[in-house]
Design an enzyme around this catalytic site. Structure first.
Site, short mmCIF file in Angstrom:
data_model
loop_
_atom_site.label_atom_id
_atom_site.label_comp_id
_atom_site.label_asym_id
_atom_site.label_seq_id
_atom_site.Cartn_x
_atom_site.Cartn_y
_atom_site.Cartn_z
N SER A 163 -8.40 -9.27 9.81
CA SER A 163 -9.24 -9.78 8.72
C SER A 163 -10.57 -10.38 9.21
CB SER A 163 -8.48 -10.81 7.88
OG SER A 163 -7.40 -10.17 7.25
N LYS B 138 2.34 -16.88 1.32
CA LYS B 138 1.76 -16.36 0.06
C LYS B 138 2.38 -17.03 -1.18
CE LYS B 138 0.37 -11.92 1.97
NZ LYS B 138 0.36 -10.46 1.85
N ASP C 222 -3.61 -7.93 -2.93
CA ASP C 222 -2.73 -6.94 -2.29
C ASP C 222 -2.32 -5.85 -3.28
OD1 ASP C 222 -2.53 -8.07 0.26
OD2 ASP C 222 -0.84 -9.35 -0.31
N GLY D 267 12.88 -1.78 0.12
CA GLY D 267 12.60 -3.18 0.47
C GLY D 267 12.43 -4.00 -0.79
N ALA D 268 12.76 -5.29 -0.68
CA ALA D 268 12.66 -6.17 -1.85
C ALA D 268 12.14 -7.54 -1.42
CB ALA D 268 14.04 -6.30 -2.51
N SER E 280 6.08 -8.39 -0.29
CA SER E 280 5.09 -7.34 -0.59
C SER E 280 5.60 -6.42 -1.70
CB SER E 280 4.76 -6.54 0.67
OG SER E 280 5.92 -5.94 1.17
N GLY F 32 -0.56 1.83 5.68
CA GLY F 32 -1.06 0.61 5.04
C GLY F 32 -2.46 0.18 5.46
#
Ligand code: NDP
Length: 267
Positions: free
Chosen positions: A16, A61, A97, A117-118, A121, A236
């Protein structure tokens, strides 16, 4: 001079600062962006004090939310903030995002998707897909976690899904999110694979290095398996860039817009 930063733990490998400092320099803005290692979320107030804006990454987050005076847009529905901007004395929280992910799908029009996935994100990915009327199913190592996602169906073996999104961190440990044969079976009925993970490199120090990496990078493990199964794949890295460009729009109070910012990295 205005100060910005990306706050997380670990933070050493974040790209970033390179993205945002390149943009500040391109648009001749008197601003600087740095990496900020935060050990404890209680230290948010003192960490934010000198900053005009920030990005928030793992594992903060969700825990940053109590420190926001207002949450705007899809961040409210997701319950996670990755961008903060100070308006006067008030901290406003956003989530870029989700939109960054959707923009990186490009022109692919999707009607249904399977999310692997859970975790954190996955929440952003699910919300933005649902906003665009995509029917979402999920498969996670710990299936009970799926119950916390509203409007999502549990994966059923044998069903077809156009888009398969890997939101797991399995690739960081050199693993596929599912057993190879099972993933191959899912890919055989799909038309696009998306891996939230992006390939890493220790040799990105300048904007030129980054641009070269954007043009020619290696496949992640998940993408390389999708290639083997002969379906198109997206990693990604575009999502990383796009969420940063959307955050940059916020950081410069919408003086510059996404397409104009994108031009710097995708000429
Ligand atoms: P979380 O830790 O919140 O969730 C991780 C998920 O991965 C969980 O569902 C977990 O399953 C699953 N998982 C972990 N290891 C394995 C394994 N070996 N096999 C199968 N499933 C596994 O992480 P996030 O959701 O926040 O992030 C996930 C990934 O997405 C990270 O690698 C991150 O770098 C990337 N990311 C990329 C972004 C970008 O801009 N490109 C933005 C945000 C994230 P379980 O519930 O069973 O533990």
């Amino acid at each position: 001079m205005q100060y910005f930063g990306v706050i997380g733990n670990p933070i050493a490998h974040s790209l970033s600062p390179l993205i945002h400092n390149s943009l500040f320099s391109h648009f001749s803005l008197q601003a600087h962006y740095k990496k900020i290692l935060l050990e404890n979320s209680n230290d948010f107030p003192t960490t934010l004090c000198p900053l005009k804006g920030a990005n928030i990454t793992l594992p903060y987050k969700e825990s940053v939310i109590p420190f926001c005076d207002e949450i705007r847009g899809i961040a409210q529905e997701i319950g996670a903030v990755n961008t903060l901007y100070r308006e006067g004395e008030r901290w406003i929280g956003y989530n870029t995002d989700a939109e960054g992910f959707y923009l990186s799908l490009g022109n692919h029009k999707i009607k249904n998707a399977l999310i692997l996935g859970a975790g954190g994100s996955a929440k952003a990915v699910v919300k933005i897909l649902q906003k665009h009327n995509v029917a979402v199913s999920m498969l996670n190592r710990t299936m009970e976690k799926i119950a916390s996602f509203s409007g999502v169906r549990a994966y059923e073996r044998g069903e077809s899904y156009e888009l398969i999104v890997n939101t797991t961190s399995a690739g960081l440990k050199g693993e596929l999110p599912l057993e190879e044969q099972h993933l191959q079976e899912i890919f055989s009925r799909s038309s696009l694979a998306f891996d939230l993970i992006y390939p890493s490199s220790n040799s990105i120090h300048t904007l030129q290095d980054f641009l070269r990496f954007l043009r020619q990078r290696e496949d992640t493990l998940f993408c390389s398996f999708a290639k083997k199964c002969k379906i198109p794949r997206i990693d990604g890295l575009d999502m990383l860039c796009y969420q940063a460009f959307l955050a940059f729009e916020i950081f410069c109070a919408n003086k510059y817009h996404f397409e104009e910012i994108k031009q710097v990295f995708y000429p």
